[in-house]
Scaffold this active site. Structure first.
Site, short mmCIF file in Angstrom:
data_model
loop_
_atom_site.label_atom_id
_atom_site.label_comp_id
_atom_site.label_asym_id
_atom_site.label_seq_id
_atom_site.Cartn_x
_atom_site.Cartn_y
_atom_site.Cartn_z
N PRO A 1 0.85 -1.20 0.00
CA PRO A 1 0.00 0.00 0.00
C PRO A 1 0.88 1.25 0.00
O PRO A 1 1.90 1.30 0.71
CB PRO A 1 -0.79 -0.10 1.30
N LEU A 2 0.52 2.23 -0.80
CA LEU A 2 1.34 3.44 -0.91
C LEU A 2 1.50 4.15 0.42
O LEU A 2 2.53 4.75 0.71
CB LEU A 2 0.74 4.39 -1.96
N CYS A 3 0.45 4.06 1.29
CA CYS A 3 0.56 4.76 2.57
C CYS A 3 1.66 4.16 3.44
O CYS A 3 2.36 4.86 4.16
CB CYS A 3 -0.79 4.77 3.29
N THR A 4 1.80 2.80 3.34
CA THR A 4 2.88 2.15 4.09
C THR A 4 4.23 2.67 3.61
O THR A 4 5.11 3.00 4.40
CB THR A 4 2.82 0.62 3.90
N GLU B 1 4.46 6.45 4.76
CA GLU B 1 4.40 6.80 6.18
C GLU B 1 5.24 5.88 7.08
O GLU B 1 6.01 6.35 7.90
CB GLU B 1 2.94 6.75 6.68
#
Ligand code: ZN
Length: 437
Positions: A212-215, A218
């Site tokens: 996931p891009l958020c992982t 962030e």
């Protein structure tokens, strides 16, 4: 005629095979008759095709030749690369740049007396269906889902069904499929219409794992997260005007340096240039022992199928070699509505439905399979593309029930450029219902 090999060599070469084929036992398959005849069938009559002459293919060719198959063809479009030499053991440094199929065939014939291996240096798609029809068993040593899907469509396309939905036995062409990915592997037996085909169990191949891009943005937790961050996010932000090319060393080095900086920030170990290349190019290391184990299993299943010296595997063996050696065999089930191997996909229409309306309905139902369908019924072309288009065009406006001469059910064969084999439609026409309402 049998010279070259000194006396006794031929006999001792098949010593182990003799134990399986010349005597009966508790584990033999149905109808197995031990004796010289079954050996002759194996040696002289059966014609097998190996698809792929890479890591699995080299092992398969060697195993099949040493198992007593003497008529083998091999097809592969690739040429030998220096990076293949650690595991594709039929090849030498001097072979780099040559056709894998050609060199593999030569090497196997040099080593195993009496075997004939015919190479085909081309894409599998370059051969017509008749080419594949000529073999008794097809053994797959492929590394891509697309290629498996293609050959599966061709082989399942050979299936013909009786009017009662039972399959014509002589149209079944068995396949044995091997696959490896690092320390994981599988072998499976595909008997179209009997066991699940490749399409029936497409879910076994999950889409490639993407983080996931958020992982990535962030909370990176692994070296791969840092590398993918540099690849998918940082490149676009800093060098967005340039197209990233994994084959340009400077680009890869830049990704690597960005990933290292990112990893240091989050205190994550393990970012190396090699790992960066692996993640960005999605390279999974090939493990020779996995190839050897999977190919051995495939060759054994091919032998069982050819001679019935034992019942075959039912029907999917997976091998996990990462944490010890673990195998498990599962009997997967056919998808009764599989569009590739089933007797037909059930489709219901109204009595008033025209051929054109049916074709629109099918295109809407199978948007990924159909774009420009041609339709036939009991060998008669209802609508064809190309040179017969004009001739069959008047049928478009006709009702299906009239085209089927009043029958309220039947199998339509649909062909489309997007399909690798015919799509069977088990059509039922709601004639009675239409009258009631
Ligand atoms: Zn299927």
């Amino acid at each position: 005629m049998k010279r070259v090999a000194p006396p006794g060599v031929e006999r001792s070469r098949w010593r182990d095979l003799d134990r399986l084929l010349l005597r009966s036992g508790n584990l033999v398959g149905p109808g197995f008759e031990p004796g010289e005849e079954v050996k002759e069938i194996l040696h002289d009559m059966l014609h097998v095709l190996v698809i792929g002459a890479g890591g699995l293919g080299c092992e398969l060719l060697k195993d099949l030749a040493l198992t007593g198959f003497k008529k083998i063809d091999v097809i592969d479009m690739d040429t030998i690369d220096v990076s293949n030499l650690n595991r594709q053991f039929l090849f030498r440094m001097k072979d780099v740049g040559k056709s894998k199929a050609t060199v593999a065939a030569e090497r196997v014939m040099q080593r195993v007396h009496g075997v004939s291996v015919t190479p085909h240096f081309c894409r599998i798609e370059d051969k017509p269906p008749e080419f594949y029809q000529a073999f008794h068993i097809i053994v797959l040593g492929l590394d891509s889902v697309e290629a498996r899907s293609w050959i599966n469509g061709v082989v399942c396309g050979f299936l013909e069904y009786e009017d009662d939905g039972s399959v014509k036995q002589e149209t079944i062409k068995p396949m044995v499929d091997g696959g490896t990915e690092g320390f994981k592997g599988h072998s499976r037996v595909i008997i179209p219409s009997v066991t699940p085909c490749f399409q029936c169990t497409m879910w076994l191949f999950p889409p490639q794992t993407k983080f996931p891009l958020c992982t990535l943005a962030e909370t990176p937790r692994s070296a791969a997260h840092c590398i993918e961050w540099a690849h998918l996010i940082q490149w676009g932000q800093v060098r967005g005007a340039e197209v990233f090319d994994a084959d340009v060393p400077e680009h890869m080095k830049w990704i690597y340096e960005q990933a290292v900086a990112r990893a240091e920030l989050f205190n994550i170990p393990g970012v190396t240039l090699q790992h960066t290349q692996g993640v960005v190019k999605n390279i999974i290391p090939a493990i020779p022992s996995t190839n050897a184990i999977v190919a051995a299993s495939c060759a054994l299943e091919t032998l069982k199928m050819a001679t019935m010296c034992s019942t075959g595997m039912s029907n999917y063996m997976m091998y996990m070699g990462a944490a010890g050696i673990y195998t498990h065999t599962v009997a997967y089930e056919k998808d009764p509505e599989c569009i590739v191997c089933s007797a037909g996909v059930p489709v219901a229409i109204e009595e008033s439905t025209t051929l054109e309306e049916l074709m629109q309905q099918l295109c809407a139902q199978f948007p990924e399979k159909l774009a420009t369908p041609s339709v036939s019924f009991q060998g008669c072309n209802l609508y064809m593309r190309g040179i017969f288009e004009e001739e069959t065009r008047p049928n478009l406006a006709k009702r299906i029930i009239d085209l089927m001469e009043g029958a309220t059910s039947g199998v339509l064969i649909v062909n489309d450029k997007k399909l690798h084999g015919p799509l069977r439609i088990q059509l039922s026409i709601n004639a009675a219902q239409a009258m009631q309402t």
